[in-house]
Write a protein that holds these residues in place. Sequence first.
Motif, PDB file in Angstrom:
ATOM      1  N   ALA A   1       0.831  -1.206   0.000  1.00  0.00           N
ATOM      2  CA  ALA A   1       0.000   0.000   0.000  1.00  0.00           C
ATOM      3  C   ALA A   1       0.869   1.261   0.000  1.00  0.00           C
ATOM      4  N   GLU A   2       1.973   1.234   0.741  1.00  0.00           N
ATOM      5  CA  GLU A   2       2.883   2.386   0.764  1.00  0.00           C
ATOM      6  C   GLU A   2       3.475   2.626  -0.618  1.00  0.00           C
ATOM      7  N   LEU A   3       3.849   1.557  -1.313  1.00  0.00           N
ATOM      8  CA  LEU A   3       4.394   1.692  -2.670  1.00  0.00           C
ATOM      9  C   LEU A   3       3.327   2.194  -3.635  1.00  0.00           C
ATOM     10  N   ALA A   4       2.102   1.722  -3.471  1.00  0.00           N
ATOM     11  CA  ALA A   4       0.998   2.190  -4.320  1.00  0.00           C
ATOM     12  C   ALA A   4       0.744   3.681  -4.077  1.00  0.00           C
ATOM     13  N   ASP A   5       0.730   4.075  -2.808  1.00  0.00           N
ATOM     14  CA  ASP A   5       0.523   5.491  -2.479  1.00  0.00           C
ATOM     15  C   ASP A   5       1.632   6.371  -3.059  1.00  0.00           C
ATOM     16  N   ALA A   6       2.833   5.788  -3.191  1.00  0.00           N
ATOM     17  CA  ALA A   6       3.968   6.542  -3.728  1.00  0.00           C
ATOM     18  C   ALA A   6       4.010   6.521  -5.250  1.00  0.00           C
ATOM     19  N   GLY A   7       3.084   5.771  -5.892  1.00  0.00           N
ATOM     20  CA  GLY A   7       2.993   5.821  -7.344  1.00  0.00           C
ATOM     21  C   GLY A   7       3.243   4.526  -8.101  1.00  0.00           C
ATOM     22  N   LEU A   8       3.453   3.414  -7.415  1.00  0.00           N
ATOM     23  CA  LEU A   8       3.629   2.146  -8.135  1.00  0.00           C
ATOM     24  C   LEU A   8       2.250   1.615  -8.519  1.00  0.00           C
ATOM     25  N   SER A   9       2.046   1.410  -9.809  1.00  0.00           N
ATOM     26  CA  SER A   9       0.712   1.055 -10.314  1.00  0.00           C
ATOM     27  C   SER A   9       0.384  -0.421 -10.133  1.00  0.00           C
ATOM     28  N   GLU A  10      -0.907  -0.709 -10.122  1.00  0.00           N
ATOM     29  CA  GLU A  10      -1.368  -2.103 -10.092  1.00  0.00           C
ATOM     30  C   GLU A  10      -0.905  -2.840 -11.350  1.00  0.00           C
ATOM     31  N   GLY A  11      -0.789  -2.107 -12.456  1.00  0.00           N
ATOM     32  CA  GLY A  11      -0.294  -2.715 -13.693  1.00  0.00           C
ATOM     33  C   GLY A  11       1.129  -3.234 -13.547  1.00  0.00           C
ATOM     34  N   THR A  12       1.960  -2.486 -12.852  1.00  0.00           N
ATOM     35  CA  THR A  12       3.333  -2.934 -12.613  1.00  0.00           C
ATOM     36  C   THR A  12       3.336  -4.187 -11.747  1.00  0.00           C
ATOM     37  N   TRP A  13       2.502  -4.198 -10.687  1.00  0.00           N
ATOM     38  CA  TRP A  13       2.396  -5.405  -9.855  1.00  0.00           C
ATOM     39  C   TRP A  13       1.947  -6.598 -10.699  1.00  0.00           C
TER      40      TRP A  13
END
Length: 133
Positions: free
Chosen positions: A26-38
Motif C-alpha cells: 500500500a505504501e508503494l501504491a501510495d507513492a505511485g507504483l501502479s497495479e499494472g506494474t504489480w
Amino acid sequence: MQDIHPAVRQIALLCASLEADGTLRAELADAGLSEGTWARMTEAVRRGEADRLAPMLEELEAVAERAGLDGVTVTSRAYQVLPDSDPPSRTISGWRCPHARPCGRAEVGADPGTERRCALTGDPLVWASVTSR
C-alpha cells in the motif's frame, strides 16, 4: 552451475519484505507504483521471465526511494563458505519459491504442516529437501 539472476535475487528480497511488512504494498501504491506494474511483475515471476523483471524492479526501487523506503529489493550480504562439517553430508528441508525460475527464498526449518505462500504472487511455496555431499 549458473548463478541466480540478479532480478530473481531482488524478487526474493521483495517477497520477504512484503511478507514482513503488511503495509509495504500500500505504501508503494501510495507513492505511485501502479497495479499494472504489480500485475506484470507477478506474470513475469510466474513465467520465469527474469529478464523482463529488471525494468519493473528499477521502477519499484525508484518509487520506494521517493517514499523513503530502503532495502525493498536490495541489501548488502556477503557469501561465506561454511566450515568443514561432520558428517560430510547434511539434509535440510523447508519451503521454497514455486516459480519457473525460483527466486532463492527459502524458509528452512519451518513447519511442513503450515502452508506458506509467495507474498508477491500469492502462489503456495513448495516443500523441498536438499542434501549436501
